[in-house]
Design an enzyme around this catalytic site. Structure first.
Site, PDB file in Angstrom:
ATOM      1  N   SER A   1      10.066   2.398  -3.212  1.00  0.00           N
ATOM      2  CA  SER A   1       8.949   2.143  -2.344  1.00  0.00           C
ATOM      3  C   SER A   1       8.206   0.841  -2.631  1.00  0.00           C
ATOM      4  O   SER A   1       7.414   0.397  -1.804  1.00  0.00           O
ATOM      5  CB  SER A   1       7.959   3.307  -2.465  1.00  0.00           C
TER       6      SER A   1
ATOM      7  N   LYS B   1       1.123  -3.976  -5.830  1.00  0.00           N
ATOM      8  CA  LYS B   1       1.480  -2.966  -4.836  1.00  0.00           C
ATOM      9  C   LYS B   1       0.191  -2.305  -4.353  1.00  0.00           C
ATOM     10  O   LYS B   1      -0.706  -2.018  -5.159  1.00  0.00           O
ATOM     11  CB  LYS B   1       2.404  -1.936  -5.488  1.00  0.00           C
TER      12      LYS B   1
ATOM     13  N   SER C   1      11.388   3.682  -7.568  1.00  0.00           N
ATOM     14  CA  SER C   1      10.657   2.804  -6.647  1.00  0.00           C
ATOM     15  C   SER C   1      10.410   1.386  -7.136  1.00  0.00           C
ATOM     16  O   SER C   1      10.004   0.529  -6.357  1.00  0.00           O
ATOM     17  CB  SER C   1       9.313   3.438  -6.260  1.00  0.00           C
TER      18      SER C   1
END
Lengths: 513, 491
Positions: free
Chosen positions: A154, A79, A178
């Protein structure tokens, strides 16, 4: 069967046995990314030559019989909230579009030391704020199961990349769900470890007391494999906990006997869509068939969880994001334009004889801050920074932040009490399967409520895992969430693996791509 | 006090603790390196970096707090003080807000010149925080460009806040002197004001007696004072200024225009000047730093710190007065020179058995030598033991004080022992026969003296001592006196 359909554990076996090389494997995944990602947009950046060079280096070391790390030759996607030395780390924000940290996050260093091939940086909600991945400054991620729908957020890029077979392993971060939410919406396995289990050093902070890094993969077995690399004490993170790391990969296949599952009454009430509830209840029956006992428990304060979370997280975020001011790194507003703007305003006030207005007019530094931050942050980030700044202001602190901390303690106590009676909590990850892109963008409140079932674990600091447990009528994945007492990741993984040996939901592949 | 007002002063002192590395990272705290060479991702607030507390800094802070008689809570925590400024790279300073590491202490001040009575000045709190960087405003270039040096960012600071218990600039100066002395004894800071390792902000106002009752002038915070003398002068100036302003305007604290303001000390003009600040009070939005864990201190740890403090200035002054019989003034002078000099003094006094004499010699001769050469006692080449030998000779009458000074100078110049220095100066003890001969000759030559003594005026023998010394400078005056009296008795 393509190599991309195999799990990380299976691929590692092939690499170890010399059936394939890391260069081949990495190449196959890079090709898959090239073919699929224009539709999905899971990745913000791929460095094909660097990834292949790294794979070749690991192959060479394997060929010469040198000792190799636990993930030797396996591609891992990161990420874009994790610092990678010398490479852009953007947090999907204009603010950090050209930012290159001078250091690796601890988890990145650990992955490198384990000989993983870092295949690329994944898309996300800006600064990890969001549940749909629509808050990326560089465009949303599309759900591989239905590209008109969100992947969840997210860590949507990481989840979609695993779901679309673009990487066997990915790293995400979970502040309010997330990792688990996109894992649920994309039909992959995602673990949010106990707070303190994995070092946060080099994870660009959203809400420091809630953030935790964790893995996403296709199976619990794969999650166990990589968690062993990520977990452990880090002297650079004062909140990381110094306690032994179990050998997750070795114990994951051992079933739990006499497992006591708890169903939180509050997680099966209003807002939960019928087909999600049905899939979750079916999953619980699977556990019963495997010998588990099930009982209802209560988390009485969970109705305050969303409100509590949306005070604590923005408060911390408003502080953590103060450093993005244009002074030292990252985006800075155009200086000439800024000075020209000020001059025009000054002249206008001067002409109007407005001395008070002149007195109030920003100096150049303050205007630089204003413009830099207005330009650099997207609307959701600005909203949370403002919420947090407001809630920490003199006169409001006690009523908002302090009260939220008190409720947070009650929420933690709810979990403690529940875990006196049961080994794990089982329930839904999200109230509904993936919604359509754009469906909730104008309704932040309903977006926030989407975190209803996941944020409790962050507030309590406990671990949770999302595993696929069925599909909706539209063919969208539905996730089952298991939550465990602190530092019981081993229990979570073993329970998840039990389920995955009895079901095949996790093996389903998005049909469209 | 002749002025119709009382001066109310409280001081905030920031002390840079002498740790090798910064408060939350491993960067060096050395002063004077090229700009931005002592930085890392943590102290410049790079995204994702995290602070880790420097245990040494906490240890030094606790040591100081215990020495300031503070209460040490069992649990302390870190808070973020938030404001925007380019030399504050995180947008917040890690400090301590509502649970400081110490509170409710005191520091006793006194004045050996008697300008005020000894009194305890209460300490509200002493807490740790990280320093900000330095902004250098490049006004010459005319563009308003500023340069930032982050070497200092993250250096550990101990902020010591006093109650407004100080009643004059002299008392404020005494407080600062005593605090600095304490910090020196504790060896926790170099207290170098020029390098910014000790910074003082003062809050001052006046309580004025009026026919309608007492009134208070608005509080002024005075900044930019770069020496203790500047603090004293700035406060003198500010007290006078506030009184004049009050006489002109009558503005009192809390009334319109009576809010707290900030003024800076202009060293060149010797005046305080207003500093531009926003009207509304700053809202720092303090909240607990989630990146750091609270710090616990046990009762045992505090006791261990207390036990390891060593003798501090106040106790030391008292001991010198009691044990060595020196005056409060002498005790003050000695203690203010630092622990090393006191150690030298006590060794000297113990060896020669005369505290007052030792104090005189240390204060007059040793300190003059050190001050003339700007050196410390560590570089003084005559050991306390050797000096004690010299003092014994003076006490024994072998040397006069002024001859003793010559001997000490010779010892310092040549590095010789007492005896060698005396030999070099031609000082030697006089043989008993030689002395009897000399005294006999003197008595024969001074029949009037002999007569006077026989009539009971023993003082008359003094005249002979002077004559004896001029004949032989090495004679012991006491022996001459004693021998002469004995000889007269036999006559």
């Amino acid at each position: 069967m393509s190599l991309t359909d195999l799990t990380a554990t299976e691929l590692l076996a092939k690499l170890t046995q010399g059936e394939i090389t890391s260069v081949e494997l990495t190449g196959v995944f890079l090709d898959r990314i090239a073919a699929v990602d224009p539709t999905i947009h899971a990745f913000l950046r791929i460095d094909r030559p660097a990834a292949l060079a790294r794979a070749a280096e690991i192959d060479a070391r394997r060929a010469s019989g040198q000792p190799l790390g636990a993930l030797a030759g396996l591609p891992v996607a990161l990420k874009d909230v994790l610092c990678t030395a010398g490479e852009p780390t953007t947090c999907a924000s204009r603010m950090l579009e050209n930012f290159r940290p001078p250091y690796d996050a601890t988890v990145v260093a650990r992955l490198r030391a384990a000989d993983a091939v870092l295949i690329g940086k994944t898309n996300m909600d800006e600064f990890a704020m969001g549940g749909s991945n629509e808050n990326s400054a560089f465009g949303p991620v599309h759900n591989p199961w239905d590209t008109d729908r969100v992947p969840g957020g997210s860590s949507g890029g990481s989840a979609a990349a695993v779901a679309a077979r673009m990487t066997p392993l990915a790293i995400g971060s979970d502040t309010g769900g997330s990792i688990r939410c996109p894992a649920g919406l994309c039909g992959v396995t995602g673990l949010k470890p106990t707070y303190g289990r994995v070092s946060r050093y080099g994870l660009v902070a959203f809400a420091s007391s809630l953030d935790q890094i964790g893995p996403l993969a296709r199976t619990a077995e794969d999650v166990a494999l990589i968690l062993g690399v990520l977990a452990g004490h880090d002297p650079a993170d004062s909140t990381s906990v110094d306690r032994p790391v179990p050998d997750y990969a070795r114990t994951v296949s051992k079933p739990l006997s006499g497992l006591r599952l708890g169903l939180a009454r509050e997680h099966f009430g209003e807002g939960l869509e019928g087909q999600v509830e049905r899939a979750v209840r079916e999953a619980i029956k699977v556990y019963e068939s495997l010998g588990a006992t099930v009982r209802e428990v209560s988390l009485p304060h969970s109705k305050y969880a969303v409100a509590t979370y949306y005070l604590i997280a923005p408060c911390e975020a408003s502080s953590n994001l103060a450093r993005y001011d244009g002074a030292h790194y990252g985006h800075r507003t155009n200086q000439e334009a800024m000075l020209a703007e000020l001059e025009i305003e000054r002249k206008a006030l001067d002409a109007a004889g407005d001395t008070e207005g002149l007195d109030r007019l920003d100096n150049a530094l303050v205007r630089m801050y204003r413009r830099t931050r207005s330009e650099g942050f997207g609307p959701e980030v600005r909203r949370r920074v403002m919420l947090g700044t407001y809630a920490l202001s003199a006169g409001y602190y006690d009523a908002y932040y302090l009260k939220a901390l008190k409720v947070r303690r009650l929420i933690r106590q709810d979990f403690d009490r529940a875990f006196e009676e049961v080994d794990l909590l089982a329930g839904p990850v999200t109230p509904t399967p993936a919604f359509r892109l754009g469906e909730k963008v104008d309704d932040p409140l309903s977006m926030y409520l989407f975190d209803l079932f996941t944020i409790g674990a962050n507030l309590a600091g406990i671990g949770g895992i999302s595993i696929p447990c069925g599909f909706s009528a539209e063919g969208l994945p539905i996730g089952l969430q298991l939550q465990a007492p602190p530092f019981e990741e081993e229990r979570l993984l073993r329970a998840a693996h039990m389920f995955q040996t009895a079901t095949d939901w996790h093996t389903r592949k998005p049909p469209a791509i | 006090m002749t002025e119709p007002y009382t001066i109310i002063i409280g001081l905030e002192v920031h002390v840079q603790l002498s740790t090798a590395s910064k408060l939350f990272c491993g960067c060096s705290t050395a002063f004077g390196s090229p700009a931005n060479t002592q930085t890392c991702p943590v102290c410049i607030g790079m995204p994702g970096s995290l602070p880790v507390m420097n245990r040494e800094a906490m240890a030094l802070a606790l040591k100081t707090a215990v020495a300031l008689n503070c209460e040490i809570p069992r649990r302390t925590k870190w808070d973020r003080k938030q404001y925007y400024y380019p030399d504050l790279p995180k947008g917040y300073q890690i400090s301590q807000f509502d649970l400081p590491l110490s509170e409710k202490g005191y520091l006793t001040i006194s004045d050996s010149r008697g300008r005020f009575e000894p009194k305890p000045i209460r300490i509200i709190r002493a807490h740790l925080e990280e320093d900000a960087g330095k902004s250098m405003h490049d006004e010459v270039a005319g563009k308003g460009d500023s340069r930032i040096d982050l070497n200092r960012t993250g250096t550990p600071l101990l902020e010591v806040v006093s109650e407004p218990d100080l009643r004059s600039p002299v008392e404020a100066r005494a407080y600062l002197d005593e605090l600095k002395l304490l910090l020196n004894y504790l060896d926790v800071s170099d207290c170098n004001m020029q390098e910014g390792s000790l910074r003082v902000d003062a809050n001052i106002n006046l309580h004025i007696d009026t026919p309608e009752g007492p009134v208070a002038t608005p509080i002024v915070e005075v900044k930019n004072m770069n020496s203790f003398r500047a603090v004293e002068r700035a406060l003198d100036f500010e007290a006078q200024r506030q009184y004049e302003v009050w006489q002109e305007t009558g503005t009192i604290m809390g009334a319109p225009g009576g809010h707290k303001t900030t003024r800076g000390w202009d060293e060149t003009a010797q005046v305080t000047v207003p500093q531009r600040t926003k009207e509304e009070s700053s809202d720092y939005r303090y909240f607990p730093d989630p990146d750091l864990v609270p710090v616990t201190t046990t009762e045992e740890q505090v006791e261990a710190i207390r036990a390891g403090l060593g003798e501090l200035p106040a106790a030391l002054r008292e001991r010198l007065q009691k044990t060595y019989n020196v005056t409060p003034y002498d005790a003050d002078v000695l203690v203010n020179q630092g622990r090393e000099l006191v150690d030298y003094f006590t060794e000297l006094a113990d060896r020669c058995g005369d505290g007052k004499m030792a104090a005189n010699w240390v204060e007059q001769d040793v300190l003059r030598w050190l001050n003339d050469r700007q050196i410390g006692i560590g570089e003084f080449s005559v050991s306390a033991d050797a000096l004690a030998g010299l003092l014994e000779k003076i006490k024994g009458g072998d040397l006069t004080t002024s001859r003793g000074r010559d001997v000490l100078t010779a010892m310092l110049d040549s590095g010789q022992s007492v005896d060698a220095a005396m030999r070099k100066l031609g000082i030697q003890s006089v043989d008993q026969n030689e002395l009897e001969t000399l005294c006999g000759e003197l008595l024969a030559a001074n029949p009037k003296v002999v007569e006077d003594v026989k009539e009971g005026r023993l003082k008359a023998v003094g005249a002979l001592i002077g004559q004896a010394k001029s004949r032989n400078p090495n004679v012991n005056p006491g022996q001459v006196r004693e021998l002469c009296l004995k000889l007269i008795e036999r006559m």
